[in-house]
Structures are given as structure tokens and as C-alpha cells.
Write a protein that holds these residues in place. Structure first.
Motif, mmCIF file in Angstrom:
data_model
loop_
_atom_site.group_PDB
_atom_site.id
_atom_site.type_symbol
_atom_site.label_atom_id
_atom_site.label_comp_id
_atom_site.label_asym_id
_atom_site.label_seq_id
_atom_site.Cartn_x
_atom_site.Cartn_y
_atom_site.Cartn_z
ATOM 1 N N GLY A 241 2.354 0.082 -3.342
ATOM 2 C CA GLY A 241 2.687 1.260 -3.956
ATOM 3 C C GLY A 241 1.765 0.966 -5.403
ATOM 4 N N GLY A 242 0.368 -0.300 -5.662
ATOM 5 C CA GLY A 242 -0.678 -0.077 -7.095
ATOM 6 C C GLY A 242 0.292 -0.919 -7.538
ATOM 7 N N GLN A 243 1.700 -1.139 -6.953
ATOM 8 C CA GLN A 243 2.842 -1.793 -9.086
ATOM 9 C C GLN A 243 3.042 -1.005 -9.870
ATOM 10 O OE1 GLN A 243 2.520 -5.938 -8.069
ATOM 11 N NE2 GLN A 243 4.083 -5.921 -10.253
ATOM 12 N N LEU A 244 1.655 -0.304 -10.903
ATOM 13 C CA LEU A 244 1.779 0.075 -11.626
ATOM 14 C C LEU A 244 0.748 1.579 -11.485
ATOM 15 C CD1 LEU A 244 -0.025 -3.124 -14.300
ATOM 16 C CD2 LEU A 244 2.800 -2.114 -13.934
ATOM 17 N N ARG A 245 1.148 2.865 -11.683
ATOM 18 C CA ARG A 245 0.543 3.682 -11.871
ATOM 19 C C ARG A 245 0.474 4.415 -12.799
ATOM 20 N NH1 ARG A 245 1.431 4.807 -5.201
ATOM 21 N NH2 ARG A 245 0.682 6.795 -6.357
ATOM 22 N N LEU A 246 -0.103 5.542 -12.673
ATOM 23 C CA LEU A 246 -0.159 6.350 -13.436
ATOM 24 C C LEU A 246 -0.196 7.826 -13.452
ATOM 25 C CD1 LEU A 246 -3.186 4.740 -16.030
ATOM 26 C CD2 LEU A 246 -0.990 5.076 -15.945
ATOM 27 N N PRO A 247 0.515 8.535 -14.263
ATOM 28 C CA PRO A 247 0.205 10.436 -13.438
ATOM 29 C C PRO A 247 -0.978 10.877 -13.776
ATOM 30 C CG PRO A 247 1.699 9.313 -15.729
ATOM 31 C CD PRO A 247 0.858 8.401 -15.179
ATOM 32 N N GLY A 248 -1.070 11.486 -12.321
ATOM 33 C CA GLY A 248 -2.178 12.467 -12.382
ATOM 34 C C GLY A 248 -2.892 11.236 -11.660
ATOM 35 N N ILE A 249 -3.073 9.825 -11.859
ATOM 36 C CA ILE A 249 -3.752 9.058 -11.145
ATOM 37 C C ILE A 249 -3.847 7.900 -10.098
ATOM 38 C CG2 ILE A 249 -5.353 7.336 -11.658
ATOM 39 C CD1 ILE A 249 -5.092 7.451 -14.447
ATOM 40 N N GLY A 250 -2.325 7.769 -10.165
ATOM 41 C CA GLY A 250 -1.792 7.219 -9.075
ATOM 42 C C GLY A 250 -1.464 5.309 -8.943
ATOM 43 N N ALA A 251 -2.286 5.279 -7.926
ATOM 44 C CA ALA A 251 -2.341 3.431 -7.541
ATOM 45 C C ALA A 251 -3.467 2.890 -7.798
ATOM 46 C CB ALA A 251 -2.042 3.055 -6.586
ATOM 47 N N LEU A 252 -3.534 1.937 -9.326
ATOM 48 C CA LEU A 252 -5.344 1.449 -10.248
ATOM 49 C C LEU A 252 -5.493 0.494 -8.804
ATOM 50 C CD1 LEU A 252 -3.854 1.080 -13.721
ATOM 51 C CD2 LEU A 252 -5.050 3.108 -12.318
ATOM 52 N N VAL A 253 -4.763 -0.207 -7.940
ATOM 53 C CA VAL A 253 -5.123 -1.911 -7.128
ATOM 54 C C VAL A 253 -4.264 -1.160 -6.450
ATOM 55 C CG1 VAL A 253 -6.488 -3.076 -8.755
ATOM 56 C CG2 VAL A 253 -3.752 -3.120 -7.893
ATOM 57 N N THR A 254 -5.045 -1.637 -4.588
ATOM 58 C CA THR A 254 -4.478 -1.734 -3.640
ATOM 59 C C THR A 254 -4.536 -3.114 -3.360
ATOM 60 O OG1 THR A 254 -5.943 -1.247 -2.324
ATOM 61 C CG2 THR A 254 -4.999 0.684 -2.909
ATOM 62 N N ASN A 255 -5.300 -4.280 -3.814
ATOM 63 C CA ASN A 255 -4.767 -5.924 -3.654
ATOM 64 C C ASN A 255 -5.594 -5.822 -1.662
ATOM 65 O OD1 ASN A 255 -5.101 -8.531 -3.528
ATOM 66 N ND2 ASN A 255 -2.487 -8.020 -2.955
ATOM 67 N N CYS A 256 -5.832 -5.369 -1.168
ATOM 68 C CA CYS A 256 -7.367 -4.985 -0.058
ATOM 69 C C CYS A 256 -7.817 -3.606 -0.359
ATOM 70 C CB CYS A 256 -5.886 -4.609 0.952
ATOM 71 S SG CYS A 256 -4.442 -3.048 1.452
ATOM 72 N N ASP A 257 -8.517 -3.391 1.327
ATOM 73 C CA ASP A 257 -9.773 -2.700 0.771
ATOM 74 C C ASP A 257 -9.304 -1.133 1.722
ATOM 75 O OD1 ASP A 257 -9.100 -2.803 3.614
ATOM 76 O OD2 ASP A 257 -11.196 -3.376 3.829
ATOM 77 N N LEU A 258 -7.678 -1.254 1.254
ATOM 78 C CA LEU A 258 -7.302 0.540 1.595
ATOM 79 C C LEU A 258 -7.478 1.263 0.284
ATOM 80 C CD1 LEU A 258 -4.968 1.778 3.747
ATOM 81 C CD2 LEU A 258 -3.437 0.868 1.977
ATOM 82 N N PRO A 259 -8.045 3.078 0.582
ATOM 83 C CA PRO A 259 -7.888 3.740 -0.552
ATOM 84 C C PRO A 259 -7.109 3.427 -1.109
ATOM 85 C CG PRO A 259 -9.365 4.427 2.043
ATOM 86 C CD PRO A 259 -8.078 3.348 2.098
ATOM 87 N N ARG A 260 -6.250 3.908 -2.681
ATOM 88 C CA ARG A 260 -6.158 4.260 -3.816
ATOM 89 C C ARG A 260 -5.261 4.931 -3.828
ATOM 90 N NH1 ARG A 260 -7.696 5.184 -8.362
ATOM 91 N NH2 ARG A 260 -9.155 5.423 -8.276
ATOM 92 N N SER A 261 -5.845 6.031 -2.703
ATOM 93 C CA SER A 261 -4.611 7.426 -2.221
ATOM 94 C C SER A 261 -4.158 7.146 -1.236
ATOM 95 C CB SER A 261 -5.679 8.170 -1.922
ATOM 96 O OG SER A 261 -6.390 8.098 -1.198
#
Length: 307
Positions: A241-261
Motif C-alpha cells: 500500500g506504499g508502506q509509508l503513506r501521507l494524508p492527502g497524498i497517499g502512497a509515495l512509492v509502489t516498488n513496481c511500475d503501478l501508478p501510486r494511486s
């Protein structure tokens, strides 16, 4: 000047305390806030019975994680019709026994699984900043030839002991009351082990069919292949799920080429439904989460609305 210096010092102290508090929360509290997410998807053929699908992923189990094991045992109370496990079950060879005992009631239900990289290779420390690279893997990375250093076959035997289908570059059919579930799976795309299985002739029966695609890592090429194959719902994990998420931003990374959203939850991909599990754990070398508690998901699949 003295007042300004004192104010700056107090501000720096507050920031330090805030950072320390955030670390304590992420490392010692949120990582243990096991959560069940629920979604309803109207994707079954008209007239099909409702199906409760339990999706588990990225357990990353260590044998002493008692709270995680208790949550896994509790999931049997949901009485799902179907269980899908999208890999990264263990973080230690010693975790296979405790995992099998915790999952045992679910293993007696219809289910299927694929493997993730941490079902084959023991975790190791990594620089977290590498996840911000376009591809966090080393240049020329491939593990297709390297032998696993974890007892992957023993894990496979535990997961398949009571009939769960092994979808490692394979297809399978699970027959539920009034519904055939046709599954297509691939080995871990993050390790470049995925080989899309050959199509099989369509059945001629009158039973409604649900087509599921199952992979550990939701790389675009794999999702595109599932969609082209006529998949109704693709299931994956890997992203945490991004592991570290931020309010209003969500996932910072996905560890693959999937869009962060699309790093967590239900979304759409080229005409099919996609569910990416945020997962139940993390590497023991980065065992923390923010705004992203560990999760399993109960997907209630019901017949499409008639128009």
C-alpha cells in the motif's frame, strides 16, 4: 538574539520529538493495527450467487509475531467461500510451521496462491531511498537462475496440503456452488519469473464463470496480459500500500511500475477490476507503517446489476 536562539532551539526540539514520536508510532503501534477492509464488487454473471473472497498478502511472518498469528487465525471466522494468497508469506524458514497452523482453517476452504520474492529469498537490509528510483532493482536484475535460499517447496506443500491451487505460471478451476472460478496465475513478476500460461479451451457448461488473475507484484505488463485474457478481477500484493503513506497524498512509492494511486484497494485496469492488497506485514528490516495499517481484505462479489 538570545530569544531567537532559544526559539529556534525549542522549534528544533519539537521537530525532533515529533519525528521520534512518529517513528515510535510507525514501528511499534501502527504495524500491529491489523485491519480487515471490505469492498463489494458487482462483477459476477447475472444469476450467480454472492461470493465472499478473502484476499491475504505480504504476511512477511516471523515465528514470534504472536499478534499477527492471532489475526490470521481470526480470519477463519469470516467463513469465506474462496481464499486467494498473493505471496510474500514468510520472512524466515522458521515461520512456515506457525504460518501453516494459523492458516489451517482457511487451508481447508477453496483457495489458491502464488509466491513472492520473500517466499524464495530471505530478507536483507536495503537502502529505503532506492524505492524512489524508477526501478528500485539493480541494473540488469534477474533472479530467474538463482536458487532460493528459503525452503520454498516446503512452504508450497503447506499451502497446498488441503487443495489450494498453486498458480505458479499456471491455470486452475475451482468449482463453487453455482459458479466456476477460472484462475490464471504467474510467478513473481518482480523477479522476472512470470510466464503467462497458455490458454485452455473454454468449457461448454451452463454454469456462470468468474475469471480471476493472480500475481504477487502488479506490474503493468502482467495486468495488461490479464486484461487481454478476459479477466474479470485481478488480485495482487507486493506494494504494501506504499508502506509509508501521507494524508492527502497517499502512497509515495509502489516498488513496481503501478501508478501510486492504485497502490492499495480497488480500482480499474483496462476494463477489468483490480484489487491490490496493502498486505499484513513488512520486511523485518523495515518493519513500520504510517497511515497504512496492515490489512486483509474481504471482497464481496455479487451479480452485476441488470439494466
Amino acid at each position: 538574539m538570545a530569544r531567537r536562539t532559544r526559539a529556534l532551539a525549542l522549534g528544533a526540539g519539537a521537530l525532533a520529538l515529533g519525528a521520534a514520536g512518529a517513528h515510535v508510532w510507525a514501528r511499534h503501534i501502527e504495524i500491529h493495527r491489523y485491519t480487515l477492509r471490505e469492498h463489494t464488487l458487482p462483477i459476477l454473471p447475472a444469476g450467480a450467487r454472492t461470493v465472499r473472497l478473502l484476499h491475504i498478502s505480504d504476511i512477511h511472518l516471523m515465528p514470534d509475531q504472536d499478534r499477527k498469528l492471532a489475526f490470521l487465525r481470526h480470519l477463519a471466522a469470516l467463513r469465506p467461500h474462496l481464499v486467494i494468497d498473493t505471496g510474500d508469506n514468510i520472512a524466515s524458514a522458521a515461520a512456515i510451521g506457525p504460518l501453516g497452523r494459523a492458516l489451517d482453517p482457511l487451508l481447508h476452504r477453496p483457495g489458491a496462491f502464488v509466491m513472492g520474492s520473500n517466499d524464495m529469498y530471505a530478507p536483507s537490509p536495503k537502502n529505503p531511498l532506492r524505492y524512489f528510483l524508477p526501478d528500485p532493482r539493480p541494473e540488469g536484475f534477474t533472479d530467474t537462475a538463482r536458487d532460493p535460499d528459503l525452503p520454498t517447496q516446503a512452504l508450497r506443500e503447506v499451502l497446498g496440503a488441503h487443495g489450494w491451487a498453486d498458480l505458479t505460471n499456471a491455470r486452475a478451476t475451482i468449482r463453487l456452488p453455482g459458479l466456476d472460478v477460472e484462475l490464471t496465475g504467474v510467478d513473481d513478476p518482480h523477479l522476472e519469473r512470470d510466464e503467462f500460461p497458455r490458454p485452455v479451451p473454454a468449457g461448454a457448461g451452463d454454469v456462470p464463470v468468474l475469471r480471476l488473475g493472480v500475481a504477487h507484484a502488479p506490474y503493468r505488463r502482467v495486468l495488461d496480459a490479464f486484461a487481454a485474457d478476459g479477466t474479470d478481477l485481478a488480485l495482487a500484493g507486493h506494494t504494501h500500500g506504499g508502506q509509508l503513506r501521507l494524508p492527502g497524498i497517499g502512497a509515495l512509492v509502489t516498488n513496481c511500475d503501478l501508478p501510486r494511486s492504485q497502490a492499495r484497494g480497488v480500482s480499474a485496469w483496462d476494463g477489468m477490476a483490480l484489487h491490490v492488497s496493502g498486505g499484513l506485514g513488512a520486511s523485518p528490516f523495515s518493519n513500520f507503517r504510517t497511515f497504512n495499517p496492515p490489512e486483509a481484505t474481504l471482497l464481496t462479489l455479487r451479480a452485476q446489476d441488470r439494466t
